[in-house]
Design a protein around this motif. Structure first.
Motif, short mmCIF file in Angstrom:
data_model
loop_
_atom_site.label_atom_id
_atom_site.label_comp_id
_atom_site.label_asym_id
_atom_site.label_seq_id
_atom_site.Cartn_x
_atom_site.Cartn_y
_atom_site.Cartn_z
N ALA A 28 0.83 -1.21 0.00
CA ALA A 28 0.00 0.00 0.00
C ALA A 28 0.86 1.26 0.00
CB ALA A 28 -0.95 -0.01 1.20
N GLN A 29 1.94 1.24 0.76
CA GLN A 29 2.80 2.42 0.87
C GLN A 29 3.43 2.79 -0.48
OE1 GLN A 29 5.25 0.95 4.07
NE2 GLN A 29 4.16 2.20 5.59
N GLN A 30 3.61 1.83 -1.35
CA GLN A 30 4.21 2.11 -2.67
C GLN A 30 3.33 3.02 -3.53
OE1 GLN A 30 5.30 -1.50 -4.69
NE2 GLN A 30 6.46 -2.26 -2.94
N PHE A 31 2.04 3.08 -3.21
CA PHE A 31 1.11 3.87 -4.01
C PHE A 31 0.76 5.21 -3.34
CE2 PHE A 31 0.66 -0.40 -5.53
CZ PHE A 31 0.47 -0.26 -6.89
N THR A 32 1.34 5.50 -2.19
CA THR A 32 1.02 6.72 -1.46
C THR A 32 1.18 7.95 -2.35
OG1 THR A 32 1.71 5.73 0.62
CG2 THR A 32 1.61 8.12 0.57
N GLY A 33 0.16 8.80 -2.32
CA GLY A 33 0.18 10.05 -3.07
C GLY A 33 -0.46 9.97 -4.44
N MET A 34 -0.74 8.77 -4.93
CA MET A 34 -1.34 8.65 -6.25
C MET A 34 -2.80 9.14 -6.19
SD MET A 34 0.26 5.25 -7.91
CE MET A 34 -0.18 5.85 -9.50
N HIS A 35 -3.14 10.02 -7.11
CA HIS A 35 -4.46 10.64 -7.16
C HIS A 35 -5.29 10.05 -8.29
CE1 HIS A 35 -7.51 13.77 -7.82
NE2 HIS A 35 -7.37 13.97 -6.52
N GLU A 36 -6.60 9.92 -8.06
CA GLU A 36 -7.49 9.26 -9.01
C GLU A 36 -7.60 9.97 -10.36
OE1 GLU A 36 -11.75 11.04 -7.42
OE2 GLU A 36 -11.04 9.12 -6.64
N VAL A 37 -7.30 11.28 -10.41
CA VAL A 37 -7.33 12.00 -11.67
C VAL A 37 -5.92 12.20 -12.20
CG1 VAL A 37 -7.95 14.18 -12.81
CG2 VAL A 37 -9.51 13.15 -11.14
N LYS A 38 -5.05 12.71 -11.36
CA LYS A 38 -3.67 13.01 -11.78
C LYS A 38 -2.93 11.75 -12.23
CE LYS A 38 0.39 15.49 -10.13
NZ LYS A 38 0.99 16.19 -9.00
N HIS A 39 -3.17 10.63 -11.57
CA HIS A 39 -2.50 9.36 -11.90
C HIS A 39 -3.51 8.34 -12.42
CE1 HIS A 39 -0.04 11.32 -8.72
NE2 HIS A 39 0.90 11.09 -9.63
#
Length: 147
Positions: A28-39
């Motif tokens: 889960a920590q590997q995806f921290t900060g990923m946004h549903e629109v931006k990413h």
């Protein structure tokens, strides 16, 4: 010889869930900060759905569970289905990496426990303000802890 095999099986049975739970937190920590629109492209490929249009905390947890070598619940896309994942654990015994289901108004949310205080559970999960991030939830909102 049978006694040694039996003791080894017990050791594996009691240590494996902790290792698997820690694996889910690391994934889960590997995806921290990923946004549903931006990413969106990357999340869409990983989740198999468009996170900008679909509630995705359950989808995120399903992906994390599979990456950690665990089997998600049958209806993993619904946060409430995670109340039946793995083995139940009392909140007072929860550890980082455990799956936490919280009640949010009329619905549910699911995430991976990062930290627990006297009053809050800090979860990392998808669809928390539209992204993968750490969020605080009151311990009173917790309806299930699973390992």
């Amino acid at each position: 010889m049978r006694v040694i095999a039996f003791l080894a099986a017990i050791y594996v049975a009691f240590t494996m869930p902790d290792t698997a739970a820690a694996g889910m937190l690391a994934q889960a920590q590997q995806f921290t900060g990923m946004h549903e629109v931006k990413h969106n492209r990357r999340l869409r490929a990983a989740l198999g759905i468009n996170p900008a249009r679909t509630p995705w905390c359950g989808y995120f947890m399903g992906m994390i569970a599979r990456k950690a070598g665990r089997q998600p619940p049958k209806s993993y896309s619904f946060a409430s289905s995670w109340r039946h994942f793995g083995a139940p654990v009392r909140l007072s015994y929860a550890r980082p990496g455990d799956v936490i289901v919280v009640r949010t108004g009329r619905g549910y949310h699911v995430g991976v426990l990062s930290a627990l205080s006297k009053s809050t559970a800090q979860l990392i999960g998808g669809n928390q303000s539209g992204r993968v991030q750490l969020s605080q939830f009151s311990r009173r909102q917790v309806v299930a802890v699973r390992r």
